[in-house]
Design a protein around this motif. Structure first.
Motif, short mmCIF file in Angstrom:
data_model
loop_
_atom_site.label_atom_id
_atom_site.label_comp_id
_atom_site.label_asym_id
_atom_site.label_seq_id
_atom_site.Cartn_x
_atom_site.Cartn_y
_atom_site.Cartn_z
N UNK A 34 60.96 40.18 11.40
CA UNK A 34 61.05 40.82 12.71
C UNK A 34 59.94 41.85 12.84
N UNK A 35 59.44 41.98 14.05
CA UNK A 35 58.36 42.93 14.25
C UNK A 35 58.42 43.58 15.61
N UNK A 36 57.77 44.71 15.68
CA UNK A 36 57.55 45.40 16.95
C UNK A 36 56.05 45.43 17.21
N UNK A 37 55.68 45.03 18.41
CA UNK A 37 54.30 45.08 18.86
C UNK A 37 54.24 45.91 20.13
N UNK A 38 53.05 46.31 20.48
CA UNK A 38 52.91 47.04 21.73
C UNK A 38 51.60 46.66 22.43
N UNK A 39 51.62 46.84 23.74
CA UNK A 39 50.42 46.59 24.52
C UNK A 39 50.28 47.71 25.53
N UNK A 40 49.26 48.52 25.32
CA UNK A 40 49.00 49.62 26.23
C UNK A 40 48.14 49.17 27.39
N UNK A 41 48.00 50.01 28.40
CA UNK A 41 47.20 49.67 29.57
C UNK A 41 45.77 49.32 29.18
N UNK A 42 45.32 48.15 29.57
CA UNK A 42 43.96 47.73 29.28
C UNK A 42 43.68 47.41 27.83
N UNK A 43 44.72 47.29 27.03
CA UNK A 43 44.54 47.03 25.60
C UNK A 43 45.16 45.72 25.20
N UNK A 44 44.76 45.23 24.02
CA UNK A 44 45.37 44.02 23.48
C UNK A 44 46.70 44.37 22.81
N UNK A 45 47.54 43.38 22.69
CA UNK A 45 48.79 43.57 21.98
C UNK A 45 48.49 43.80 20.50
N UNK A 46 49.19 44.76 19.91
CA UNK A 46 48.95 45.09 18.52
C UNK A 46 50.27 45.30 17.78
N UNK A 47 50.21 45.06 16.48
CA UNK A 47 51.38 45.27 15.64
C UNK A 47 51.66 46.75 15.50
N UNK A 48 52.93 47.12 15.61
CA UNK A 48 53.37 48.47 15.30
C UNK A 48 54.01 48.51 13.92
N UNK A 49 54.96 47.61 13.70
CA UNK A 49 55.68 47.57 12.43
C UNK A 49 56.37 46.23 12.29
N UNK A 50 56.60 45.82 11.06
CA UNK A 50 57.32 44.59 10.82
C UNK A 50 58.19 44.73 9.58
N UNK A 51 59.18 43.88 9.51
CA UNK A 51 60.07 43.85 8.34
C UNK A 51 60.37 42.39 8.02
N UNK A 52 60.19 42.01 6.78
CA UNK A 52 60.42 40.63 6.39
C UNK A 52 61.91 40.33 6.31
N UNK A 53 62.23 39.08 6.10
CA UNK A 53 63.63 38.70 5.94
C UNK A 53 64.22 39.36 4.70
#
Length: 117
Positions: A34-53
């Motif tokens: 599972x992961x959290x990503x973010x996309x700010x205004x005018x930016x590409x989507x990027x990884x914030x954090x992830x956790x494996x199974x």
């Protein structure tokens, strides 16, 4: 039908905290990273954090020390605790479920986080 539903975004002042939640359904949650990503205004989507199974976590360098990802397999949920928020953290935050061995990759609709005075 697979659903990832994010919640608990909102408006917060600089220096504040938020805890995002993502509720998953339609998948065998414990098998997915599972992961959290973010996309700010005018930016590409990027990884914030992830956790494996298996529970191993990974954080973006820009967020290390300020965020904690956790998962609750009993509740089919993943969380993102964010502290010391900055205006540049303003973005749409997405939940992701990934099972590469099965070539499966799902996204939620996102929850907005706005950091502003």
């Amino acid at each position: 039908q697979v659903q990832l539903v994010e919640s608990m975004g909102g408006l917060v002042q600089p220096g504040g905290s938020l805890r995002l939640s993502c509720a998953a359904s339609g998948i065998i949650f414990r098998l997915y990273a599972m992961g959290w990503y973010r996309q700010g205004p005018g930016k590409q989507r990027e990884l914030v954090a992830s956790v494996t199974s298996g529970g191993k976590t990974n954080y973006a360098d820009s967020m290390k020390g300020r965020v904690t990802i956790s998962r609750d397999n009993a509740k089919n949920a993943v969380y993102l605790q964010m502290n010391s928020l900055k205006p540049e953290d303003t973005a749409l935050y997405y939940c992701n479920a990934k099972a590469p061995i099965y070539n499966l990759d799902y996204w939620g609709q996102g929850t907005q986080v706005t950091v502003s005075a």
